[in-house]
Design a protein around this motif. Structure first.
Motif, short mmCIF file in Angstrom:
data_model
loop_
_atom_site.label_atom_id
_atom_site.label_comp_id
_atom_site.label_asym_id
_atom_site.label_seq_id
_atom_site.Cartn_x
_atom_site.Cartn_y
_atom_site.Cartn_z
N PHE A 119 0.74 -1.19 -0.01
CA PHE A 119 -0.06 -0.02 -0.03
C PHE A 119 0.82 1.33 0.02
N ARG A 120 2.00 1.03 0.48
CA ARG A 120 3.05 2.29 0.79
C ARG A 120 4.33 1.71 0.92
N ASP A 121 5.01 1.97 0.18
CA ASP A 121 6.38 1.32 0.27
C ASP A 121 7.44 2.14 1.17
N ALA A 122 8.58 1.57 1.83
CA ALA A 122 9.53 2.02 2.66
C ALA A 122 9.56 3.76 2.67
N GLU A 123 9.76 4.05 1.38
CA GLU A 123 9.78 5.53 0.87
C GLU A 123 8.44 6.27 1.23
N GLY A 124 7.55 5.50 1.48
CA GLY A 124 6.01 6.36 1.46
C GLY A 124 5.41 6.25 0.13
N ARG A 133 -6.76 2.62 0.50
CA ARG A 133 -7.48 1.29 0.78
C ARG A 133 -6.69 0.46 1.86
N GLN A 134 -5.63 1.28 2.49
CA GLN A 134 -4.84 0.46 3.23
C GLN A 134 -5.60 0.44 4.58
N PRO A 135 -5.71 -0.87 5.18
CA PRO A 135 -6.39 -1.09 6.58
C PRO A 135 -5.64 -0.27 7.71
N ALA A 136 -6.33 0.39 8.37
CA ALA A 136 -5.67 0.91 9.47
C ALA A 136 -4.81 0.15 10.31
N ALA A 137 -5.34 -1.18 10.37
CA ALA A 137 -4.54 -2.02 11.24
C ALA A 137 -3.28 -2.60 10.57
N LEU A 138 -3.32 -2.33 9.39
CA LEU A 138 -2.06 -2.83 8.60
C LEU A 138 -0.86 -2.18 8.56
N GLN A 139 -0.01 -1.94 9.75
CA GLN A 139 1.14 -1.24 9.76
C GLN A 139 2.01 -2.07 10.39
N PRO A 140 3.47 -1.88 10.07
CA PRO A 140 4.38 -2.63 10.69
C PRO A 140 4.07 -2.82 12.24
N LEU A 141 4.46 -4.11 12.72
CA LEU A 141 4.20 -4.18 14.11
C LEU A 141 5.22 -3.32 14.77
N PRO A 142 4.76 -2.88 16.03
CA PRO A 142 5.40 -2.08 16.85
C PRO A 142 6.86 -2.86 17.33
N HIS A 143 7.90 -2.20 18.10
CA HIS A 143 8.72 -3.03 18.64
C HIS A 143 8.41 -3.63 19.87
N PHE A 144 8.60 -4.97 19.99
CA PHE A 144 8.45 -5.75 21.35
C PHE A 144 9.79 -5.76 22.07
#
Lengths: 406, 406
Positions: A119-124, A133-144
């Motif tokens: 939906f949006r590459d590393a450079e945005g 149309r990118q789902p709001a929940a589809l983001q790289p996972l946070p750091h654990f």
């Protein structure tokens, strides 16, 4: 094999030829949901994540069409294309690589997922016109806390999970899908697994992970259809930007290397305190049998199930009832520089929303779970899994469908 | 499963409980020869090579005794020790790691081998007083043209081959043997394989390698007992320095990475010319069916089987009748930096004498075999495989037996 399905039943069930062995088990590729999620977990896994190497939306769609056709064929025990391994011109490369020629479907399922980078590459950049149309929940996972991620084992724009009861069938599927994708995608990482660590059906007995414990006892099961609607499948109203994902799910992978040499030096008592269950029976330390509910009050001030025991830290009671469908596999990938086995658990979970169904559980686990002393997470990824494919459709078509393009 | 054995038959045959599934297949650990050689090739492999990290002969013998006991137990579907995973004190580490608790023997065989370094290490030291018993044929393999060996995938002082029809059973066996060896040996490399590439019994159908071709059609079979005496088992008079090896064999491993993306771009015609057989049926290009003898004169000046075809280059007719018993496995170990699958064939062969039975064949293959353009050998090792274990003995005991020590 406890769980052979019957003809014409729901997606979670497969068909097989009565006179044949388990090899002939076939699951339908089309359906409301993709196969390979509530399907009774097969014995073997080949999972691959890709980087998309094109900026062409048309090329991406063409690939999804070809993948859909090949997956529909291979899950029914056929070659990847009609010409296949032997039917084309002998003066051309065969269209199928051939190593599964005499092998049957072996319960093969092929499940596709879309990563945030689609939906949006590393450079945005919005390479494919999909950003809104990118789902709001589809983001790289946070750091654990404790994560030691290797970029070469993490993330990906697309993924494919192939599961089968014959590893050569799973490998053949991934290999031919990789081959079809050449020029459009490149393999970012891949993982083989040899022993399922979870049951996704009440018809399956509970397997063991490489800590030697039964795993998946409390897993969400295919038979719990109401719970699946609540915890597993994305609903039509979940995300206005991502109506295309209704009937789909989210797929989380975590490559959990186990420090098995250190684990093996712990006493049986300590191992059971860390997990919260008896190693032999799988019964909770609060008593009963494997499937007895956990009683966190048993023992009072000295709880029978310690507060940092794995089963307590991740339990739905402490996470607003959040449940996930786990579908992980054991792995051994050769050995390390230290003369140890490079072994662990390739964790896979499907959830309706990772923000409520996975991330809080993982945060608690990373911070409070005694088991994490024996685990190093070095790979991690999140994908949106589109719904099942209808006849004539390609996988993910609702995302791209021209009728409602942005 | 085509080849379930019967009770009380020869070493190559196993026993199983009639009412159970294939999981209960058991092969005897004791016998004239070690199991896992002429045993019908199981579906899965876990192979490990060790460096010995002690200079103590007593510690080495003690390890072989413990390994023998554990292997004899595990091949019968038991825990590695009598106390096992659950039977010891809960205040001590369990003696078995437990991940195979409910699993049956699944046809498990465990086969031990001794590398050149056991007799004389890299600095030429005779650490264990064994140098004057080193078999003349047990020397590091010569360099073969094209070899690109990685030290971390090559050689070893000891090896263990575990084969089973359930990978978790094979992994459990190796893991527990590694654990028993801690402080005496360290893992040098290990390799998992998921699809056998050879038949070692006429009761098995011929599987395919990742080039998509049937492999092992002409392999030495367990049923050819006369040929096995001639080509497989070391004879009593073979080597005066190594009388202890009579009834044993030599084990060669070659980790053959396949350049499958390039292979997949060759036409079907070219692939068949390179191998010398039809891809579908496995019949030789000189005609007939899969098991028809190869006719190298067919076609005259334009031979039907090209002179650089794989089957011709390695054929016994061109190597003084040399035959080997192959027992290789396919592997996929994740992916490469180039976005390709890291896949290939982990070649295993057993021969009576590598100087006549393997090295000349490999030299011809390295120099003349058209197939080698698609193969990169990055691991290689040679081991002497002691004979089978008699009741009360430990594996390799004739090598160490005090009665005839140097």
């Amino acid at each position: 094999m406890a769980a052979l399905g019957v003809v014409g039943a729901a997606t979670a069930l497969g068909t097989h030829d009565a006179e044949d062995g388990v090899g002939s088990l076939r699951y339908p590729f089309q359906g409301a949901h993709q196969a390979g999620i509530v399907t009774p977990a097969q014995d073997r896994l080949h999972f691959v994540a890709f980087d998309v190497t094109t900026d062409s939306r048309d090329d991406l769609i063409a690939l999804l069409m070809r993948w859909t056709s090949a997956a529909a064929r291979m899950t029914q025990g056929k070659d990847a294309t009609p010409a296949g391994a032997l039917g084309g011109s002998p003066m051309l490369p065969p269209e199928d690589t051939g190593e599964a020629l005499e092998l049957e479907a072996s319960g093969l399922t092929i499940t596709f997922g879309f990563g945030p980078g689609l939906f949006r590459d590393a450079e945005g950049r919005d390479r494919f016109g999909l950003a809104d149309r990118q789902p709001a929940a589809l983001q790289p996972l946070p750091h654990f806390s404790g994560d030691m991620l290797k970029p070469e084992l993490t993330g990906g724009d697309l993924c494919i999970q192939a599961c089968a009861n014959d590893p050569q069938v799973a490998v053949h599927a991934i290999r031919n899908l990789v081959r079809i994708g050449m020029g459009t995608v490149a393999v970012r990482w891949s993982q083989l697994g040899f022993g399922r660590t979870s049951t996704t059906s009440t018809a399956q007995s509970t397997p063991r992970n490489l800590f030697g414990f039964k795993d998946g006892t409390a897993n969400l099961k295919a038979e719990e259809t109401a719970a699946a609607e609540q915890h597993l499948w994305v609903g039509t109203g979940d995300d206005p930007r991502a109506a295309w994902l209704a009937g789909g799910s989210y797929l989380v992978t975590r490559r959990m290397s186990m420090v098995i040499e250190t684990w093996d030096r712990q006493s049986l008592y300590d191992q059971e305190q860390i997990i919260g269950r008896a190693k032999g029976s799988g019964a909770p330390l609060s008593g009963g049998e494997e499937f007895t509910d956990l009683d966190f009050r048993a023992g009072g001030a000295t709880p029978a199930i310690p507060v940092d025991a794995h089963v307590r830290v991740v339990h739905p009671d402490f996470h607003d009832g959040a449940r996930m469908l786990r579908r992980g596999y054991n792995f051994v990938d050769g050995s390390t520089d230290l003369g140890h086995l490079n072994a662990g658990l390739f964790f896979i979970a499907y959830v309706r929303d990772p923000r409520t169904g996975f991330i809080p559980v993982q945060q608690a686990m990373s911070r409070n779970d005694a088991m994490m002393e024996y685990v190093k997470v070095n790979g991690s990824a999140l994908f949106a899994v589109p719904p099942g494919v209808a006849p004539g459709e390609y996988v993910g078509q609702p995302l791209f469908a021209p009728g409602d393009s942005p």
